[in-house]
Design an enzyme around this catalytic site. Structure first.
Site, mmCIF file in Angstrom:
data_model
loop_
_atom_site.group_PDB
_atom_site.id
_atom_site.type_symbol
_atom_site.label_atom_id
_atom_site.label_comp_id
_atom_site.label_asym_id
_atom_site.label_seq_id
_atom_site.Cartn_x
_atom_site.Cartn_y
_atom_site.Cartn_z
ATOM 1 N N ASP A 134 0.848 -1.204 0.000
ATOM 2 C CA ASP A 134 0.000 0.000 0.000
ATOM 3 C C ASP A 134 0.882 1.253 0.000
ATOM 4 O O ASP A 134 0.857 2.026 0.943
ATOM 5 C CB ASP A 134 -0.958 -0.010 1.198
ATOM 6 C CG ASP A 134 -0.238 -0.029 2.541
ATOM 7 O OD1 ASP A 134 0.945 -0.457 2.601
ATOM 8 O OD2 ASP A 134 -0.836 0.403 3.551
ATOM 9 N N HIS A 175 10.537 -1.015 9.208
ATOM 10 C CA HIS A 175 9.220 -1.595 8.899
ATOM 11 C C HIS A 175 9.239 -2.553 7.706
ATOM 12 O O HIS A 175 9.753 -3.665 7.804
ATOM 13 C CB HIS A 175 8.196 -0.491 8.703
ATOM 14 C CG HIS A 175 7.804 0.203 9.967
ATOM 15 N ND1 HIS A 175 7.608 -0.450 11.162
ATOM 16 C CD2 HIS A 175 7.594 1.525 10.235
ATOM 17 C CE1 HIS A 175 7.287 0.409 12.104
ATOM 18 N NE2 HIS A 175 7.278 1.612 11.568
#
Length: 321
Positions: free
Chosen positions: A11, A245
Site C-alpha cells: 500500500d 518496517h
C-alpha cells in the site's frame, strides 16, 4: 540457487517504496508482480504510487489493483500526517505510465500467478491482508500452492513493542483485522515481521543520507520521500530517522538467518477496544480451553540482527545503483 519468486502485496506508502527498491535491487529475489491495497492511502493513490515506483525503479513486473475497502466495508481516514496527501511524502509526481497495470484484480492475479508457479511463490505482504483473504475465499486451494507468506504487521509485546495505532494494535492488522485473522487461520506457512523487530531497526537520517549519496537517483528519491516521514517520527517518538518496517519483511526472505522466531498459532481481535491486537499462543504452552486450538502454527519474529540487516539493505541498493 535460483532467485526466490515473490509477489509484493503493498500500500505505497514511504516504507513500502523503500522495501520495493530493496526487493528490486536484490539478485536473490525474482519479482513476479506488485498487488496494491488501500491503507497508507486510498486504492487509487496506492495503485498510482505503485505504477510510479515501477516506472522509477525500472521494474518490468506488472501492477494489479486490489481491495478498495477492508472486509467489513468500513473505510477509515488515511494517515496523511505520516505518508503525506499523496502517500509518498508529498514529493512532486510526474504523469504516470499506466501500461504496467494488469487486467486482473489483485486477488485473481495472486491466484493465477501462484497456480502457474505451484509451491514456488513467496508473498511479501506489507499492507492490510485484504487481498490475501479475498484470494483464500475465491480459491480453497490457494494456500496449499503458496510457498510462504511473509507479512509486515502485528506486535506481540517483545521489547515493549505493542502497537502504533492503538496501545495494542499495529496499523496493517488494525486496518483489516478480520482479513488478518482469516489468513492466520489458513494452513500455509506465515512469518510475521512485527513492530517487535521493525521498531528496533532505525534508519537514522545520517544512514539515509549515506544511501542518498551512494545510490544515485533511487537514493535521492528515498531521501526526498523520507523527509516528511522522518519529521513525523521525530515529532511523535523523538527518534532521528525512520523505522525499517516493510524492508525487514524483504530482509527476512533474503536472509532469514538474521532473525529469531517463536512458533505458535495466532489470533487477531476483530472488534472492540482491542481490535487489531495480535496474540500468539506459543507452541510450548497449551490451554484446556483455547480459541487457538486446532489452528496452524506460524512464526513470529522476536529478535533480529539489526546492524547486519541495515548493512544488507545499504549494500544491496548501492551495489545495484
Amino acid at each position: 540457487m535460483s532467485p526466490t519468486k515473490v509477489i509484493f502485496d503493498t500500500d505505497p506508502g514511504i516504507d513500502d517504496a523503500m522495501a520495493l527498491l530493496f526487493l528490486k535491487s536484490s539478485p536473490a529475489l525474482d519479482l513476479l508482480g506488485i498487488t496494491t491495497v488501500l491503507g497508507n492511502a486510498s486504492i487509487e493513490t496506492t495503485t498510482r504510487n505503485a505504477l510510479f515506483l515501477r516506472q522509477h525503479f525500472d521494474i518490468t513486473a506488472p501492477v494489479a489493483r486490489g481491495a478498495a475497502a477492508p472486509l467489513n466495508g468500513v473505510i477509515a481516514d488515511v494517515p496523511e500526517m505520516v505518508h503525506g496527501a499523496n502517500g509518498l511524502g508529498d514529493i512532486p509526481l510526474p504523469e504516470i505510465d499506466t501500461s504496467g497495470l494488469h487486467a486482473l484484480d489483485a486477488a485473481h492475479f495472486l491466484i493465477e500467478t501462484v497456480r502457474a508457479n505451484p509451491g514456488e511463490v513467496t508473498i511479501i505482504a506489507v499492507g492490510r491482508m485484504t487481498n490475501l483473504a479475498l484470494a483464500l475465499r475465491l480459491d480453497p486451494d490457494f494456500a496449499t500452492l503458496v510457498k510462504s507468506v511473509v507479512i509486515m504487521g502485528g506486535a506481540f509485546g517483545f521489547k515493549g513493542h505493542s502497537g502504533n495505532v492503538t496501545p495494542v494494535a499495529e496499523a496493517n492488522i488494525h486496518g483489516d483485522a478480520l482479513a488478518a485473522d482469516e489468513i492466520f487461520a489458513a494452513n500455509w506457512k506465515v512469518v510475521v515481521i512485527g513492530l517487535d523487530v521493525t521498531q528496533e531497526a532505525l534508519m537514522t537520517n545520517a544512514y539515509l543520507a549515506q544511501l542518498r549519496d551512494g545510490a544515485g537517483a533511487n537514493g535521492q528519491l528515498i531521501w526526498d520521500m523520507t523527509r516528511l516521514y522522518a519529521k513525523f517520527y521525530n515529532d511523535v517518538t523523538g527518534v532521528d530517522g525512520v523505522f525499517g518496517h516493510d524492508s525487514l519483511a524483504v530482509a527476512y526472505v533474503i536472509a532469514p538467518e538474521l532473525f529469531t522466531t517463536r512458533s505458535g498459532p495466532i489470533r487477531v481481535i476483530t472488534e472492540g477496544l482491542a481490535e487489531g491486537q495480535t496474540i500468539q499462543q506459543p507452541d510450548i504452552r497449551k490451554f484446556a480451553l483455547s480459541a487457538w486450538s486446532g489452528l496452524p502454527s506460524h512464526d513470529v519474529c522476536i529478535e533480529c540482527d539489526t546492524p547486519a540487516i541495515l548493512d544488507l539493505y545499504m549494500k544491496t541498493i548501492v551495489d545495484a545503483a
